[in-house]
Design an enzyme around this catalytic site. Structure first.
Site, PDB file in Angstrom:
ATOM      1  N   CYS A   3      -8.915 -38.374  31.770  1.00 20.20           N
ATOM      2  CA  CYS A   3      -7.911 -37.396  32.215  1.00 20.20           C
ATOM      3  C   CYS A   3      -6.905 -38.104  33.108  1.00 20.20           C
ATOM      4  O   CYS A   3      -7.272 -38.667  34.153  1.00 20.20           O
ATOM      5  CB  CYS A   3      -8.593 -36.250  32.967  1.00 20.20           C
ATOM      6  SG  CYS A   3      -7.439 -35.171  33.820  1.00 20.20           S
ATOM      7  N   CYS A   6      -6.870 -36.905  36.735  1.00 21.15           N
ATOM      8  CA  CYS A   6      -8.037 -37.382  37.499  1.00 21.15           C
ATOM      9  C   CYS A   6      -7.793 -38.821  37.937  1.00 21.15           C
ATOM     10  O   CYS A   6      -8.136 -39.200  39.062  1.00 21.15           O
ATOM     11  CB  CYS A   6      -9.310 -37.285  36.666  1.00 21.15           C
ATOM     12  SG  CYS A   6     -10.041 -35.628  36.601  1.00 21.15           S
ATOM     13  N   ASP A  29       6.863 -35.423  39.728  1.00 17.43           N
ATOM     14  CA  ASP A  29       6.758 -35.436  38.268  1.00 17.43           C
ATOM     15  C   ASP A  29       7.568 -36.608  37.714  1.00 17.43           C
ATOM     16  O   ASP A  29       8.698 -36.872  38.146  1.00 17.43           O
ATOM     17  CB  ASP A  29       7.275 -34.111  37.686  1.00 17.43           C
ATOM     18  CG  ASP A  29       6.848 -33.910  36.243  1.00 17.43           C
ATOM     19  OD1 ASP A  29       6.029 -33.013  35.983  1.00 17.43           O
ATOM     20  OD2 ASP A  29       7.342 -34.658  35.360  1.00 17.43           O
ATOM     21  N   HIS A  45     -11.630 -31.871  38.829  1.00 14.22           N
ATOM     22  CA  HIS A  45     -11.075 -31.514  37.522  1.00 14.22           C
ATOM     23  C   HIS A  45     -11.354 -30.050  37.170  1.00 14.22           C
ATOM     24  O   HIS A  45     -12.499 -29.614  37.141  1.00 14.22           O
ATOM     25  CB  HIS A  45     -11.633 -32.409  36.407  1.00 14.22           C
ATOM     26  CG  HIS A  45     -11.020 -32.078  35.081  1.00 14.22           C
ATOM     27  ND1 HIS A  45      -9.896 -32.733  34.617  1.00 14.22           N
ATOM     28  CD2 HIS A  45     -11.307 -31.110  34.167  1.00 14.22           C
ATOM     29  CE1 HIS A  45      -9.540 -32.186  33.469  1.00 14.22           C
ATOM     30  NE2 HIS A  45     -10.384 -31.202  33.178  1.00 14.22           N
ATOM     31  N   ASN A  85       1.479 -23.907  33.654  1.00 15.05           N
ATOM     32  CA  ASN A  85       1.358 -23.639  32.228  1.00 15.05           C
ATOM     33  C   ASN A  85      -0.116 -23.653  31.847  1.00 15.05           C
ATOM     34  O   ASN A  85      -0.830 -24.599  32.165  1.00 15.05           O
ATOM     35  CB  ASN A  85       2.126 -24.697  31.431  1.00 15.05           C
ATOM     36  CG  ASN A  85       3.615 -24.644  31.727  1.00 15.05           C
ATOM     37  OD1 ASN A  85       4.215 -23.565  31.736  1.00 15.05           O
ATOM     38  ND2 ASN A  85       4.226 -25.785  31.999  1.00 15.05           N
ATOM     39  N   HIS A  96      -5.321 -30.754  33.052  1.00 17.33           N
ATOM     40  CA  HIS A  96      -5.901 -30.774  34.404  1.00 17.33           C
ATOM     41  C   HIS A  96      -5.006 -29.836  35.202  1.00 17.33           C
ATOM     42  O   HIS A  96      -3.788 -30.055  35.265  1.00 17.33           O
ATOM     43  CB  HIS A  96      -5.884 -32.209  34.957  1.00 17.33           C
ATOM     44  CG  HIS A  96      -6.447 -32.367  36.357  1.00 17.33           C
ATOM     45  ND1 HIS A  96      -7.456 -33.260  36.656  1.00 17.33           N
ATOM     46  CD2 HIS A  96      -6.114 -31.763  37.524  1.00 17.33           C
ATOM     47  CE1 HIS A  96      -7.718 -33.196  37.960  1.00 17.33           C
ATOM     48  NE2 HIS A  96      -6.915 -32.285  38.507  1.00 17.33           N
ATOM     49  N   HIS A  98      -2.560 -27.907  37.239  1.00 11.71           N
ATOM     50  CA  HIS A  98      -1.480 -28.385  38.105  1.00 11.71           C
ATOM     51  C   HIS A  98      -0.451 -27.289  38.295  1.00 11.71           C
ATOM     52  O   HIS A  98      -0.249 -26.448  37.419  1.00 11.71           O
ATOM     53  CB  HIS A  98      -0.825 -29.645  37.541  1.00 11.71           C
ATOM     54  CG  HIS A  98      -0.350 -29.531  36.120  1.00 11.71           C
ATOM     55  ND1 HIS A  98      -1.217 -29.613  35.053  1.00 11.71           N
ATOM     56  CD2 HIS A  98       0.880 -29.348  35.593  1.00 11.71           C
ATOM     57  CE1 HIS A  98      -0.528 -29.474  33.924  1.00 11.71           C
ATOM     58  NE2 HIS A  98       0.749 -29.301  34.227  1.00 11.71           N
TER      59      HIS A  98
HETATM   60  P1  AMP Z   1       2.549 -29.388  31.674  1.00 18.62           P
HETATM   61  O1  AMP Z   1       3.461 -29.570  30.495  1.00 18.62           O
HETATM   62  O2  AMP Z   1       2.723 -28.109  32.400  1.00 18.62           O
HETATM   63  O3  AMP Z   1       1.110 -29.685  31.291  1.00 18.62           O
HETATM   64  O4  AMP Z   1       3.005 -30.471  32.741  1.00 18.62           O
HETATM   65  C1  AMP Z   1       2.604 -31.810  32.725  1.00 18.62           C
HETATM   66  C2  AMP Z   1       3.595 -32.551  33.559  1.00 18.62           C
HETATM   67  O5  AMP Z   1       3.047 -33.790  33.911  1.00 18.62           O
HETATM   68  C3  AMP Z   1       4.919 -32.855  32.839  1.00 18.62           C
HETATM   69  O6  AMP Z   1       5.989 -32.267  33.572  1.00 18.62           O
HETATM   70  C4  AMP Z   1       4.982 -34.384  32.847  1.00 18.62           C
HETATM   71  O7  AMP Z   1       6.285 -34.874  33.043  1.00 18.62           O
HETATM   72  C5  AMP Z   1       4.066 -34.734  33.995  1.00 18.62           C
HETATM   73  N1  AMP Z   1       3.454 -36.045  33.937  1.00 18.62           N
HETATM   74  C6  AMP Z   1       2.763 -36.594  32.901  1.00 18.62           C
HETATM   75  N2  AMP Z   1       2.304 -37.809  33.229  1.00 18.62           N
HETATM   76  C7  AMP Z   1       2.709 -38.042  34.507  1.00 18.62           C
HETATM   77  C8  AMP Z   1       2.543 -39.144  35.426  1.00 18.62           C
HETATM   78  N3  AMP Z   1       1.874 -40.251  35.089  1.00 18.62           N
HETATM   79  N4  AMP Z   1       3.107 -39.035  36.641  1.00 18.62           N
HETATM   80  C9  AMP Z   1       3.797 -37.923  36.997  1.00 18.62           C
HETATM   81  N5  AMP Z   1       3.963 -36.857  36.196  1.00 18.62           N
HETATM   82  C10 AMP Z   1       3.431 -36.915  34.965  1.00 18.62           C
HETATM   83 ZN    ZN Z   2      -8.721 -34.236  35.361  1.00 18.66          ZN
END
Ligand code: AMP
Ligand code: ZN
Length: 112
Positions: A3, A6, A29, A45, A85, A96, A98
């Site tokens: 993950c 994680c 982000d 998690h 989401n 995970h 958020h």
């Molecule tokens: P969601 O689409 O609601 O699941 O949001 C996932 C978010 O995680 C997206 O806005 C991505 O841009 C962000 N994301 C994915 N990988 C990373 C990372 N390594 N560092 C920071 N943000 C990330």
């Molecule tokens: Zn996780």
């Protein structure tokens, strides 16, 4: 478990941190959807909102108790939107839990 959040929570994958304590991490982000776009995650998690229950909800309450402080630490001064989401129709891409904090500018149209 493989993950990405994680791994970010443990420090295995680097992130630009806004706030951290034993239970949660807030970081920028990688693909910002607003001038300021922060993600807040529990270090434990949980897949998404559907995975919140009586046993693990304390960390979620703690996250919401810190939300304003985190937004302020990220430089948000004039309001913000919090989004989580959950599942396929909502286009959750990282499994995970958020919370997106979006702000730093006047936001475009609202969905809720
Ligand atoms: P969601 O689409 O609601 O699941 O949001 C996932 C978010 O995680 C997206 O806005 C991505 O841009 C962000 N994301 C994915 N990988 C990373 C990372 N390594 N560092 C920071 N943000 C990330
Ligand atoms: Zn996780």
């Amino acid at each position: 478990m493989d993950c990405i959040f994680c791994k970010i929570a443990s420090g295995e994958i680097p992130s630009k941190k806004v706030y951290e304590d034993g239970d949660m991490l807030a970081f920028y982000d990688i693909n910002p959807m607003a001038k300021v776009h922060v993600l807040v995650i529990p270090k434990t998690h949980i897949d998404n909102i559907d995975g919140i229950n009586a046993e693990n909800s304390a960390c979620v309450a703690k996250i919401f108790g810190k939300m304003g402080e985190i937004a302020k630490a990220a430089g948000i001064t004039n309001g913000y939107r919090v989004i989580s989401n959950c599942g396929r129709d909502a286009k959750q891409s990282v499994m995970h839990l958020h919370f997106h904090i979006l702000g730093g500018e006047e936001l475009p149209e609202r969905l809720a």
